[in-house]
Design a protein around this motif. Structure first.
Motif, PDB file in Angstrom:
ATOM      1  N   VAL A 184       3.560   2.098  -8.833  1.00  0.00           N
ATOM      2  CA  VAL A 184       2.370   1.274  -9.063  1.00  0.00           C
ATOM      3  C   VAL A 184       2.737   0.009  -9.840  1.00  0.00           C
ATOM      4  CG1 VAL A 184       0.155   1.172 -10.277  1.00  0.00           C
ATOM      5  CG2 VAL A 184       0.715   3.169  -8.881  1.00  0.00           C
ATOM      6  N   ALA A 185       3.673   0.129 -10.772  1.00  0.00           N
ATOM      7  CA  ALA A 185       4.116  -1.041 -11.532  1.00  0.00           C
ATOM      8  C   ALA A 185       4.789  -2.069 -10.625  1.00  0.00           C
ATOM      9  CB  ALA A 185       5.077  -0.614 -12.638  1.00  0.00           C
ATOM     10  N   ALA A 186       5.325  -1.609  -9.490  1.00  0.00           N
ATOM     11  CA  ALA A 186       5.984  -2.520  -8.547  1.00  0.00           C
ATOM     12  C   ALA A 186       5.013  -3.088  -7.525  1.00  0.00           C
ATOM     13  CB  ALA A 186       7.113  -1.777  -7.831  1.00  0.00           C
ATOM     14  N   LEU A 187       3.711  -2.738  -7.614  1.00  0.00           N
ATOM     15  CA  LEU A 187       2.706  -3.264  -6.685  1.00  0.00           C
ATOM     16  C   LEU A 187       2.310  -4.682  -7.096  1.00  0.00           C
ATOM     17  CD1 LEU A 187       0.154  -0.442  -5.730  1.00  0.00           C
ATOM     18  CD2 LEU A 187       1.468  -1.923  -4.210  1.00  0.00           C
ATOM     19  N   LYS A 188       3.180  -5.600  -6.816  1.00  0.00           N
ATOM     20  CA  LYS A 188       2.963  -7.001  -7.150  1.00  0.00           C
ATOM     21  C   LYS A 188       3.847  -7.820  -6.229  1.00  0.00           C
ATOM     22  CE  LYS A 188       6.455  -6.489 -10.762  1.00  0.00           C
ATOM     23  NZ  LYS A 188       6.730  -6.525 -12.225  1.00  0.00           N
ATOM     24  N   GLY A 189       3.806  -9.123  -6.387  1.00  0.00           N
ATOM     25  CA  GLY A 189       4.662  -9.965  -5.577  1.00  0.00           C
ATOM     26  C   GLY A 189       4.128 -10.160  -4.169  1.00  0.00           C
ATOM     27  N   PRO A 190       4.986 -10.589  -3.260  1.00  0.00           N
ATOM     28  CA  PRO A 190       4.544 -10.889  -1.890  1.00  0.00           C
ATOM     29  C   PRO A 190       4.134  -9.636  -1.131  1.00  0.00           C
ATOM     30  CG  PRO A 190       6.932 -10.986  -2.053  1.00  0.00           C
ATOM     31  CD  PRO A 190       6.427 -10.829  -3.455  1.00  0.00           C
ATOM     32  N   GLY A 191       3.464  -9.853  -0.012  1.00  0.00           N
ATOM     33  CA  GLY A 191       2.962  -8.742   0.778  1.00  0.00           C
ATOM     34  C   GLY A 191       4.057  -7.806   1.255  1.00  0.00           C
ATOM     35  N   THR A 192       5.244  -8.343   1.564  1.00  0.00           N
ATOM     36  CA  THR A 192       6.335  -7.485   2.021  1.00  0.00           C
ATOM     37  C   THR A 192       6.729  -6.461   0.957  1.00  0.00           C
ATOM     38  OG1 THR A 192       7.877  -9.206   1.293  1.00  0.00           O
ATOM     39  CG2 THR A 192       7.318  -9.146   3.643  1.00  0.00           C
ATOM     40  N   GLN A 193       6.748  -6.905  -0.286  1.00  0.00           N
ATOM     41  CA  GLN A 193       7.087  -5.997  -1.381  1.00  0.00           C
ATOM     42  C   GLN A 193       6.002  -4.941  -1.554  1.00  0.00           C
ATOM     43  OE1 GLN A 193       8.384  -7.757  -5.099  1.00  0.00           O
ATOM     44  NE2 GLN A 193       7.364  -6.171  -6.319  1.00  0.00           N
ATOM     45  N   GLN A 194       4.743  -5.374  -1.595  1.00  0.00           N
ATOM     46  CA  GLN A 194       3.661  -4.424  -1.803  1.00  0.00           C
ATOM     47  C   GLN A 194       3.545  -3.445  -0.634  1.00  0.00           C
ATOM     48  OE1 GLN A 194      -0.009  -5.811  -3.708  1.00  0.00           O
ATOM     49  NE2 GLN A 194       0.843  -7.891  -3.682  1.00  0.00           N
ATOM     50  N   ARG A 195       3.777  -3.937   0.575  1.00  0.00           N
ATOM     51  CA  ARG A 195       3.727  -3.042   1.737  1.00  0.00           C
ATOM     52  C   ARG A 195       4.771  -1.938   1.614  1.00  0.00           C
ATOM     53  NH1 ARG A 195       2.346  -2.481   7.162  1.00  0.00           N
ATOM     54  NH2 ARG A 195       4.026  -1.698   8.501  1.00  0.00           N
ATOM     55  N   ALA A 196       6.014  -2.299   1.235  1.00  0.00           N
ATOM     56  CA  ALA A 196       7.075  -1.304   1.108  1.00  0.00           C
ATOM     57  C   ALA A 196       6.748  -0.273   0.033  1.00  0.00           C
ATOM     58  CB  ALA A 196       8.402  -1.998   0.792  1.00  0.00           C
ATOM     59  N   VAL A 197       6.170  -0.726  -1.064  1.00  0.00           N
ATOM     60  CA  VAL A 197       5.816   0.198  -2.145  1.00  0.00           C
ATOM     61  C   VAL A 197       4.719   1.158  -1.690  1.00  0.00           C
ATOM     62  CG1 VAL A 197       4.785   0.347  -4.451  1.00  0.00           C
ATOM     63  CG2 VAL A 197       6.566  -1.358  -3.978  1.00  0.00           C
ATOM     64  N   ILE A 198       3.706   0.641  -1.010  1.00  0.00           N
ATOM     65  CA  ILE A 198       2.612   1.501  -0.539  1.00  0.00           C
ATOM     66  C   ILE A 198       3.115   2.481   0.521  1.00  0.00           C
ATOM     67  CG2 ILE A 198       0.407   1.514   0.703  1.00  0.00           C
ATOM     68  CD1 ILE A 198      -0.226  -1.150  -0.728  1.00  0.00           C
ATOM     69  N   GLN A 199       4.020   2.029   1.375  1.00  0.00           N
ATOM     70  CA  GLN A 199       4.601   2.951   2.355  1.00  0.00           C
ATOM     71  C   GLN A 199       5.341   4.090   1.665  1.00  0.00           C
ATOM     72  OE1 GLN A 199       6.877   0.057   4.631  1.00  0.00           O
ATOM     73  NE2 GLN A 199       5.545   0.360   6.402  1.00  0.00           N
ATOM     74  N   CYS A 200       6.041   3.778   0.589  1.00  0.00           N
ATOM     75  CA  CYS A 200       6.739   4.812  -0.169  1.00  0.00           C
ATOM     76  C   CYS A 200       5.735   5.793  -0.774  1.00  0.00           C
ATOM     77  CB  CYS A 200       7.596   4.175  -1.258  1.00  0.00           C
ATOM     78  SG  CYS A 200       8.557   5.349  -2.235  1.00  0.00           S
ATOM     79  N   LEU A 201       4.670   5.279  -1.361  1.00  0.00           N
ATOM     80  CA  LEU A 201       3.626   6.137  -1.930  1.00  0.00           C
ATOM     81  C   LEU A 201       3.020   7.047  -0.859  1.00  0.00           C
ATOM     82  CD1 LEU A 201       1.877   3.431  -4.131  1.00  0.00           C
ATOM     83  CD2 LEU A 201       2.915   5.535  -5.017  1.00  0.00           C
ATOM     84  N   THR A 202       2.872   6.517   0.355  1.00  0.00           N
ATOM     85  CA  THR A 202       2.300   7.295   1.447  1.00  0.00           C
ATOM     86  C   THR A 202       3.249   8.396   1.884  1.00  0.00           C
ATOM     87  OG1 THR A 202       1.187   5.286   2.206  1.00  0.00           O
ATOM     88  CG2 THR A 202       1.201   7.154   3.715  1.00  0.00           C
ATOM     89  N   ARG A 203       4.508   8.050   2.092  1.00  0.00           N
ATOM     90  CA  ARG A 203       5.492   9.044   2.546  1.00  0.00           C
ATOM     91  C   ARG A 203       5.637  10.175   1.535  1.00  0.00           C
ATOM     92  NH1 ARG A 203       8.577   4.071   3.995  1.00  0.00           N
ATOM     93  NH2 ARG A 203       8.385   3.829   6.266  1.00  0.00           N
ATOM     94  N   LEU A 204       5.579   9.844   0.258  1.00  0.00           N
ATOM     95  CA  LEU A 204       5.757  10.858  -0.777  1.00  0.00           C
ATOM     96  C   LEU A 204       4.459  11.579  -1.111  1.00  0.00           C
ATOM     97  CD1 LEU A 204       8.449   9.418  -0.866  1.00  0.00           C
ATOM     98  CD2 LEU A 204       8.305   9.351  -3.351  1.00  0.00           C
ATOM     99  N   GLU A 205       3.361  11.149  -0.460  1.00  0.00           N
ATOM    100  CA  GLU A 205       2.040  11.758  -0.648  1.00  0.00           C
ATOM    101  C   GLU A 205       1.643  11.796  -2.128  1.00  0.00           C
ATOM    102  OE1 GLU A 205       2.106  15.508   1.429  1.00  0.00           O
ATOM    103  OE2 GLU A 205       1.846  14.505   3.370  1.00  0.00           O
ATOM    104  N   LEU A 206       1.806  10.643  -2.775  1.00  0.00           N
ATOM    105  CA  LEU A 206       1.455  10.519  -4.183  1.00  0.00           C
ATOM    106  C   LEU A 206       0.009  10.036  -4.298  1.00  0.00           C
ATOM    107  CD1 LEU A 206       4.798   8.922  -5.432  1.00  0.00           C
ATOM    108  CD2 LEU A 206       4.035  11.285  -5.725  1.00  0.00           C
ATOM    109  N   HIS A 207      -0.874  10.965  -4.563  1.00  0.00           N
ATOM    110  CA  HIS A 207      -2.310  10.675  -4.575  1.00  0.00           C
ATOM    111  C   HIS A 207      -2.734   9.829  -5.774  1.00  0.00           C
ATOM    112  CE1 HIS A 207      -3.187  13.691  -1.396  1.00  0.00           C
ATOM    113  NE2 HIS A 207      -2.130  14.292  -1.904  1.00  0.00           N
ATOM    114  N   GLY A 208      -1.950   9.860  -6.839  1.00  0.00           N
ATOM    115  CA  GLY A 208      -2.373   9.199  -8.069  1.00  0.00           C
ATOM    116  C   GLY A 208      -2.448   7.698  -8.006  1.00  0.00           C
ATOM    117  N   ALA A 209      -2.002   7.103  -6.908  1.00  0.00           N
ATOM    118  CA  ALA A 209      -2.014   5.639  -6.797  1.00  0.00           C
ATOM    119  C   ALA A 209      -3.239   5.128  -6.050  1.00  0.00           C
ATOM    120  CB  ALA A 209      -0.745   5.168  -6.084  1.00  0.00           C
TER     121      ALA A 209
END
Length: 430
Positions: A128-153
């Motif tokens: 969540v701390a890395a959810l910043k910057g350009p869309g490419t960065q935020q997309r990669a972080v959200i994809q990681c959160l999705t794959r790991l099924e981390l509901h807290g974000a």
């Protein structure tokens, strides 16, 4: 994925790669060798190579070569399951270089899948701390959160719904649907499957894989993007469908349709046409980067006379046989158009072992079934093993069932064997 480049960089010895990474870039005749070396060491396994990657993945300044090398090292660490790898890629999430964060987020997903885990709340906080910057960065972080099924974000992710960057918006929608959101959230993603821009179609297919809704399997199979990309999503959706209790036969039928990869069954956008109706003209259209043009060319070739097809196929094979995409299309066209006289090409295609030709092996296997090449049964049986990858496994199982006249009747059994990881019990000639 980086694995497909392993063969290309095999010329660089592991010890040489370690030495290249340890030297200052200014002392090298070509500083670019450093990020080649980092990629090379992703396929290594020694403790020394791991230490070299860990050092290369640490922050080393703002120089372009240093940034590129760090990105490649962070990416390579995703292939090296080890507690130290996880620590380093988590540190990479703090980088002010968006490319490094993208590599780090992707590697976190791979390491997690390989068993390198940590407290989920700590990992969620780091992402969540890395959810910043350009869309490419935020997309990669959200994809990681999705794959790991981390509901807290969820609270942090949902603030980005309807973002102006459609790729970021798609990742958000996939995450929210995966975590209980309404399925209507995916309508903009589904609309992108028919987008005129190839990149939008490709990323929509990836988003649907992460959203994990099996009812979208048919739409994915019929989208004009590369077969391997569709396959990555299609097989994951088929497995999810089985787990959800869906009927096996319709799922298997769609996986067969994927492997037949008949361009006339795809939802093409318009009717792409060559600049000139010559073998060179058709080849130029077939080799475009946009898969809609590639499949449009393949469909156009299939509508030609058998004699014209033969001339075009010969031209493609002779002039563009080393092009991975062109080679794949030749394999498919031989099978779909019934050119049994080209069976030697199929045999040669099936024998290719370089990662870049994996899709050609799939196409060749299916074509052998389509053309009833019973003399290739032994080769198909040897490859009908999940250790060769689920896509080739499915393709060889389909080919064998075609040889036995059981393609349709074997759907339920074949997909259950995929799910269970057991060989398809095809008949053998006595």
């Amino acid at each position: 994925m980086a694995e497909r480049f392993d063969g290309l960089f095999s010329w660089l010895d592991e010890q040489e790669a370690i030495e290249v990474l340890s030297r200052p870039a200014g002392e090298l005749p070509n500083p670019a060798l450093q990020y080649v070396a980092a990629t090379r060491l992703g396929a290594a396994s020694s403790p020394q190579s791991l230490q070299a990657l860990l050092a290369a993945a640490a922050w080393s300044g703002h120089g372009i070569n240093g940034r590129l090398t760090r990105r490649k090292a962070l990416e390579a660490l995703g292939r090296r399951p080890h507690p130290q790898s996880l620590v380093r890629v988590l540190d990479g999430l703090n980088s002010d270089d968006p490319g490094a964060v993208v590599s780090a987020a992707n590697s976190v997903s791979r390491l997690w899948a390989a068993g390198q885990t940590m407290d989920s709340s700590q990992l969620t906080a780091a992402l969540v701390a890395a959810l910043k910057g350009p869309g490419t960065q935020q997309r990669a972080v959200i994809q990681c959160l999705t794959r790991l099924e981390l509901h807290g974000a969820k609270a942090a992710v949902e603030t980005r719904i309807n973002h102006g960057d459609r790729l970021l918006d798609g990742a958000v929608r996939a995450y929210l649907v995966r975590h209980g959101g309404g399925k209507d959230l995916l309508q903009p993603v589904l609309a992108r499957l028919q987008d005129g821009e190839a990149g939008q179609r490709r990323t929509a297919v990836i988003d649907l894989a992460l959203a994990a809704q099996p009812e979208h399997l048919a739409a994915v199979v019929r989208t004009p993007v590369s077969m391997p990309l569709r396959a990555m999503t299609a097989f994951s959706l088929a497995r999810r469908g089985l787990a959800n209790g869906l009927a096996p036969a319709p799922l298997a039928a769609l996986l067969d349709e994927l492997c037949h990869d008949d361009p006339r069954q795809l939802r093409l956008i318009g009717t792409p046409q060559p600049r000139e109706d010559t073998p060179a003209g058709w080849a130029q259209l077939l080799l475009q980067r946009d898969e809609n043009c590639q499949y449009g060319a393949a469909a156009g070739i299939l509508h030609q006379s058998k004699a014209n097809q033969s001339v075009i196929l010969e031209y493609l094979h002779h002039h563009h046989g080393n092009d991975y995409g062109g080679h794949y299309m030749v394999m498919r066209l031989v099978g779909l158009a019934g050119h049994q006289e080209r069976s030697l090409w199929l045999q040669q295609g099936l024998e290719q072992t370089a990662p870049q030709y994996q899709k050609s092996r799939i196409a060749a296997a299916v074509a052998m079934g389509e053309l009833a090449l019973t003399d290739q049964r032994g080769a198909l049986e040897r490859l009908n093993n999940l250790s060769n990858g689920e896509q080739l496994y499915w393709a060889t199982g389909l080919a064998l069932s075609l040889l036995d006249g059981e393609a349709t009747s074997s759907w339920a059994v074949r997909i259950q064997s995929l799910n269970l990881g057991t060989p398809w019990p095809h008949h053998q000639n006595q």
